[in-house]
Design an enzyme around this catalytic site. Structure first.
Site, PDB file in Angstrom:
ATOM      1  N   HIS A  54     -39.996  -2.657   8.536  1.00 18.81           N
ATOM      2  CA  HIS A  54     -40.432  -3.803   8.204  1.00 18.81           C
ATOM      3  C   HIS A  54     -40.782  -4.715   9.307  1.00 18.81           C
ATOM      4  CE1 HIS A  54     -37.768  -2.254   4.836  1.00 18.81           C
ATOM      5  NE2 HIS A  54     -38.882  -1.795   4.256  1.00 18.81           N
ATOM      6  N   CYS A  88     -41.915  16.372  -5.215  1.00 21.30           N
ATOM      7  CA  CYS A  88     -42.402  15.161  -4.882  1.00 21.30           C
ATOM      8  C   CYS A  88     -42.326  15.353  -3.386  1.00 21.30           C
ATOM      9  CB  CYS A  88     -41.817  14.015  -5.418  1.00 21.30           C
ATOM     10  SG  CYS A  88     -41.852  12.205  -4.308  1.00 21.30           S
ATOM     11  N   LYS A 138     -30.885   5.638   4.827  1.00 22.10           N
ATOM     12  CA  LYS A 138     -29.370   5.188   4.808  1.00 22.10           C
ATOM     13  C   LYS A 138     -28.690   6.602   4.761  1.00 22.10           C
ATOM     14  CE  LYS A 138     -29.862   1.777   1.292  1.00 22.10           C
ATOM     15  NZ  LYS A 138     -29.728   1.318   0.159  1.00 22.10           N
TER      16      LYS A 138
HETATM   17  N1  MSP Z   1     -43.587  -2.365  -2.030  1.00 23.66           N
HETATM   18  C1  MSP Z   1     -44.515  -1.372  -1.691  1.00 23.66           C
HETATM   19  C2  MSP Z   1     -45.690  -2.056  -0.955  1.00 23.66           C
HETATM   20  C3  MSP Z   1     -46.584  -2.755  -1.874  1.00 23.66           C
HETATM   21  S1  MSP Z   1     -47.911  -3.375  -1.140  1.00 23.66           S
HETATM   22  C4  MSP Z   1     -48.919  -4.210  -2.248  1.00 23.66           C
HETATM   23  C5  MSP Z   1     -43.750  -0.558  -0.446  1.00 23.66           C
HETATM   24  N2  MSP Z   1     -42.708  -1.329  -0.130  1.00 23.66           N
HETATM   25  S2  MSP Z   1     -41.645  -0.928   1.015  1.00 23.66           S
HETATM   26  O1  MSP Z   1     -40.724  -1.699   1.266  1.00 23.66           O
HETATM   27  O2  MSP Z   1     -41.388   0.544   1.042  1.00 23.66           O
HETATM   28  O3  MSP Z   1     -42.615  -1.076   2.475  1.00 23.66           O
HETATM   29  C6  MSP Z   1     -43.489  -0.111   3.053  1.00 23.66           C
HETATM   30  C7  MSP Z   1     -43.957  -0.540   4.369  1.00 23.66           C
HETATM   31  O4  MSP Z   1     -42.832  -0.830   5.280  1.00 23.66           O
HETATM   32  C8  MSP Z   1     -44.496   0.286   4.974  1.00 23.66           C
HETATM   33  O5  MSP Z   1     -46.027   0.652   4.681  1.00 23.66           O
HETATM   34  C9  MSP Z   1     -44.517  -0.191   6.425  1.00 23.66           C
HETATM   35  O6  MSP Z   1     -45.453  -1.285   6.431  1.00 23.66           O
HETATM   36  C10 MSP Z   1     -42.970  -0.646   6.527  1.00 23.66           C
HETATM   37  N3  MSP Z   1     -42.214   0.535   7.107  1.00 23.66           N
HETATM   38  C11 MSP Z   1     -41.325   1.092   6.231  1.00 23.66           C
HETATM   39  N4  MSP Z   1     -40.599   2.001   7.191  1.00 23.66           N
HETATM   40  C12 MSP Z   1     -41.197   2.105   8.253  1.00 23.66           C
HETATM   41  C13 MSP Z   1     -41.120   2.892   9.424  1.00 23.66           C
HETATM   42  N5  MSP Z   1     -40.191   3.688   9.424  1.00 23.66           N
HETATM   43  N6  MSP Z   1     -41.897   2.707  10.351  1.00 23.66           N
HETATM   44  C14 MSP Z   1     -42.927   1.928  10.217  1.00 23.66           C
HETATM   45  N7  MSP Z   1     -43.265   1.202   9.209  1.00 23.66           N
HETATM   46  C15 MSP Z   1     -42.252   1.240   7.995  1.00 23.66           C
HETATM   47  O7  MSP Z   1     -44.329   0.332  -0.198  1.00 23.66           O
END
Ligand code: MSP
Length: 646
Positions: free
Chosen positions: A22, A144, A299
Site C-alpha cells: 500500500h 479461485c 499474514k
Molecule cells: N479495495 C480494492 C481496491 C478498490 S479501488 C476502487 C483493493 N484493496 S487492497 O487493499 O487489496 O489494495 C490493493 C492494492 O494495494 C494494489 O492494487 C496495490 O496498489 C497495493 N498493493 C497491495 N499489495 C501489494 C504488493 N505486494 N505490492 C505492490 N502493491 C500492492 O484491492
C-alpha cells in the site's frame, strides 16, 4: 491558467493494516503529483479506504465490534500513515461517507434508467473471499486463483449490468488510445481477456446475505456489489456531477493500481463510465507486486513488511528512494532489506552524500563558503563543465517521470551525480588551489559543481523532498517557506547559472550516514532459517607488524584507462597517486575502461616496477577476486589522491 493533473490510488480494504505494498502505490502517487507540480500544474491527489462488504463484517465480528467502529479504526490507520511518509494527498475518501453513498446511488439509478441493468435469476460459482462470482474458465484447477479455494455454488436472483453490450466499444477505445493502460504489457493482458465474450456483471447482493453495503436505489432488498461501489469513489470524491473539482480534474484523471486489480479498473470501470455517460479516464498506470523471498506478502507467512518500521529505521527519504529506484514500474520486485541498505550506502551515502559534502567543503576551503563568481572569458577558455550534462539529465528525467518510468528518471539524476563526482576527480580542484594563476579556473570548477547540486536538489524533490530542502538550505537558496511546494520549477531546472555568486553556503553535513549492514536485523530476514557457518578462515602464514608496515598503500584516482593490446584480462591505467603512474591491472573482464575513469582505487605504491606484456606497471591495485568476477577496493568517500592508508 495552470494545467490540471489528477491522480488516484486504489482505495484500500480495511480488513488489514497498511503494509509495504500500500505504501508503494501511495508513494508513487505522491511522487507523480509532486513531479507534476514542478511544471505549471494544479494537482489533485486522492486516496482513501474501501469499507463495505463481507470481509469487513467478518473482521468486525472477530473483534466483537460493529462494522462501523471497525472501519473507523482501520481507516484511521491508513489516513494517519500517509503524512508519516511525507505523502500529501489532497483528499481521503471513505466509501462510508454519505456524499459517496449518494453518488453511487445516483449513478446506479442513471444506468438502471438507461436500461443497462436487468434482474435475473442466477446460479454461479461464488468466492466469499473475493466477494464475487467466477466463471469456470477463470478458475485454476477449479479453485479461485487468488484464494486457492473452491468457490461455492450459489443460486439467487440478482441485478446484472450489461457489460457485454460494451465489449466492442472497449476494445476500440483501448486500441484508439495508446497508453490508455500502461505499461503496454497490461494493455495486452486486457485485450487478451477481451478476446473471449464478456459476461454481464452481477452488481447486487441480497440483504438476506449481506447488509453492510449501499442499498440499491431501485430495490431496497439489495445492496450493491463492492466493486461497483468502490470504483465510483474516483468521481464522488471530486463532487460528481457538478462540483468544481469534478469539472476541473475529471477530464485528466489517471489511476494507479497494481496488477491484482487490473480487471475491475481496465474493464468494469471504463464500461461503467461509458454506460453512465461520464467521460473515460485518461490513463490506468499498472505496477507489479512487491514479493518477499519470491512469494506473496501474507499474514499467514508472517512476512508482511511494515512501512513505518522501515521509515523509522532508515529515514523517510531513503525509504521512498529505494521503492522508486528498485522497482521497474510494471514489473514485480523482490523486497530485500539488505538490498535497501546497500542502495542507501552506494547511491545515497556514497554518490549523492559524498558529492554534496565534497563540494560544500571545497567551497568553504577555497572561497570561505561563498558561491564564487566566474566570467565568460574563463568559461570559454576552459573545457566544458557540467552544463550540457545537467541539461541532458533534466530532459531525460522529465520524459521518464512523465511516463511513469521512475527508475529511469532516477537513473538520469544519478548520471549527473556520477558525472559531477568524476568532474571533481578530473579537474582536481586541490591541485588548482595550489597555484594562484589557476584561481579563475578553480572558481569555474566549483561554480559548476554548486550549480550541478542546485539542479540535482530540484530533480530529487518529488522523491526525497526533505533531502532536497536540506540541500537547498545549505546552498543558500532563499524562499523555502513551504517545504511541500517545490522551490525550483522546470524552467529553473533547465536554466544554467541559477545560483547567484556571492551567496553564503552553510557548512557541510552528512546527508545520509552510512549504515553498517552487520548491525541491522532486516525485517524480511527475521524468519530466515539460513545459518551462518562457524568461522574458519584459512589465511596465509602470519606476518608481524614491521613487515606489514613496509607496504605503502595509497589512494589513487584513475585518469585514463585502455585495454592492453592482445590481452583479454589486462587494462593499462594512468593514475594520480600524488604523482602520475602507469599501472597494469587484470580487471578487464569486470570493468570497461570508461567505468574506471574518475574512480578512486587503492594502490600498492612501493611495489618494484615491472613490465607486463611490454607495458610498465608502477604498482598494483587492490581488488577482491573470486572465480567469476573481481571488484576493486575503493575508499568510502572521496579523498585527496596520494593519501596513505594506515
Ligand atoms: N479495495 C480494492 C481496491 C478498490 S479501488 C476502487 C483493493 N484493496 S487492497 O487493499 O487489496 O489494495 C490493493 C492494492 O494495494 C494494489 O492494487 C496495490 O496498489 C497495493 N498493493 C497491495 N499489495 C501489494 C504488493 N505486494 N505490492 C505492490 N502493491 C500492492 O484491492
Amino acid at each position: 491558467m495552470a494545467k490540471p493533473f489528477y491522480i488516484t490510488t486504489p482505495i484500500y480494504y480495511v480488513n488489514s493494516k497498511p503494509h509495504l505494498g500500500h505504501a508503494y502505490t501511495t508513494i508513487i502517487a505522491d511522487v507523480a503529483a509532486r513531479f507534476h507540480s514542478l511544471t505549471d500544474t494544479d494537482t489533485f491527489f486522492l486516496t482513501g479506504t474501501d469499507e463495505h462488504g463481507d470481509k469487513i463484517v467478518r473482521a468486525a465480528a472477530k473483534q466483537n465490534i460493529t462494522p462501523q467502529s471497525y472501519v473507523d479504526q482501520i481507516s484511521s490507520l491508513f489516513r494517519s500513515l500517509w503524512p508519516e511518509l511525507n505523502i500529501r494527498n489532497n483528499a481521503f475518501i471513505r466509501t462510508t461517507d454519505p456524499s459517496h453513498i449518494a453518488v453511487v446511488q445516483e449513478i446506479l439509478q442513471k444506468i438502471y434508467d438507461s436500461g443497462d441493468i436487468y434482474f435475473s435469476e442466477y446460479e454461479g460459482l461464488y468466492c466469499f473471499d473475493c466477494e464475487r462470482f467466477y466463471t469456470e474458465r477463470e478458475l485454476e484447477d477449479g479453485k479461485c486463483p487468488d484464494h486457492e479455494k473452491k468457490p461455492e455454488i450459489i443460486k439467487e436472483s440478482n441485478y446484472f449490468f450489461k457489460m457485454s453490450r460494451y465489449q466492442d466499444w472497449l476494445i476500440s477505445h483501448i486500441k484508439d488510445n495508446p497508453g490508455f493502460i500502461r505499461p503496454e504489457r497490461y494493455t495486452k493482458e486486457v485485450l487478451a481477456f477481451l478476446r473471449e465474450p464478456l459476461d454481464d456483471l452481477c452488481i447486487s447482493r441480497p440483504k438476506t446475505r449481506l447488509e453492510w453495503g449501499i442499498t440499491l436505489p431501485f430495490d431496497e432488498n439489495y445492496v450493491t456489489y463492492v466493486w461497483f461501489d468502490a470504483l465510483i469513489n474516483y468521481t464522488s470524491a471530486l463532487g460528481y456531477p457538478d462540483g468544481d473539482l469534478f469539472k476541473k480534474f475529471w477530464p485528466v484523471a489517471q489511476h494507479i493500481v497494481a496488477k491484482d486489480i487490473l480487471k475491475p479498473h481496465g474493464i468494469y470501470w471504463p464500461i461503467m463510465l461509458k454506460a453512465a455517460g461520464i467521460p473515460i479516464y485518461r490513463h490506468l498506470n499498472v505496477h507489479g507486486y512487491w514479493n518477499i523471498d519470491q512469494s506473496k506478502m501474507s499474514k499467514s507467512l508472517g512476512n508482511v513488511v511494515d512501512p513505518l518500521q522501515l521509515k523509522d529505521t532508515y529515514g523517510i527519504d531513503a525509504f521512498r528512494f529505494f521503492l522508486m529506484r528498485d522497482m521497474v514500474f510494471g514489473r514485480d520486485s523482490d523486497f530485500n532489506e539488505t538490498a535497501l541498505i546497500e542502495r542507501i550506502n552506494a547511491d545515497l551515502a556514497n554518490d549523492l552524500g559524498n558529492l554534496f559534502s565534497r563540494v560544500i567543503t571545497m567551497t568553504h576551503k577555497y572561497f570561505s563558503g561563498c558561491v564564487p563568481s566566474t566570467d565568460s572569458e574563463t568559461e570559454q577558455a576552459m573545457a566544458p563543465g557540467l552544463q550540457q550534462y545537467a541539461r541532458r539529465a533534466v530532459e531525460q528525467y522529465l520524459e521518464a517521470m512523465g511516463a511513469f518510468e521512475f527508475h529511469k528518471g532516477l537513473a538520469a539524476i544519478w548520471k549527473l551525480i556520477n558525472r559531477s563526482n568524476k568532474y571533481i576527480d578530473q579537474t582536481a580542484p586541490w591541485n588548482l588551489a595550489k597555484e594562484q594563476s589557476k584561481h579563475k579556473e578553480l572558481a569555474y570548477v566549483i561554480y559548476n559543481l554548486l550549480e550541478g547540486l542546485r539542479i540535482i536538489s530540484g530533480l530529487i524533490w518529488p522523491i526525497m523532498p526533505m533531502t532536497a530542502v536540506k540541500m537547498q538550505e545549505h546552498l543558500g537558496m532563499g524562499g523555502i517557506d513551504d517545504p511541500h511546494r517545490p522551490l525550483l520549477n522546470v524552467n529553473l531546472l533547465l536554466e544554467w547559472r541559477g545560483l547567484p555568486s556571492g551567496v553564503q553556503v552553510k557548512p557541510s553535513i552528512a546527508l545520509f550516514p552510512r549504515i553498517d549492514v552487520k548491525k541491522r536485523t532486516p525485517q524480511s530476514s527475521k524468519n530466515s532459517k539460513k545459518q551462518l557457518s562457524p568461522a574458519k578462515l584459512e589465511t596465509k602464514p602470519l606476518i608481524d607488524y614491521d613487515l606489514f608496515s613496509k607496504i605503502d598503500l595509497r589512494v589513487a584516482t584513475v585518469l585514463t584507462a585502455r585495454k592492453v593490446p592482445k590481452s583479454k584480462k589486462l587494462l593499462q591505467l594512468e593514475v594520480d597517486c600524488g604523482e602520475k603512474r602507469s599501472v597494469i591491472a587484470g580487471i578487464a573482464k569486470s570493468y570497461a575502461p570508461d567505468d574506471l575513469i574518475g574512480k578512486q582505487v587503492i594502490l600498492v605504491a612501493n611495489l618494484k616496477p615491472v613490465k607486463i606484456m611490454g607495458c610498465l606497471s608502477q604498482g598494483m591495485l587492490i581488488a577482491a577476486v573470486d572465480s567469476s568476477k573481481c571488484t576493486v577496493a575503493t575508499p568510502d568517500m572521496s579523498i585527496d589522491p596520494g593519501t596513505a592508508l594506515s
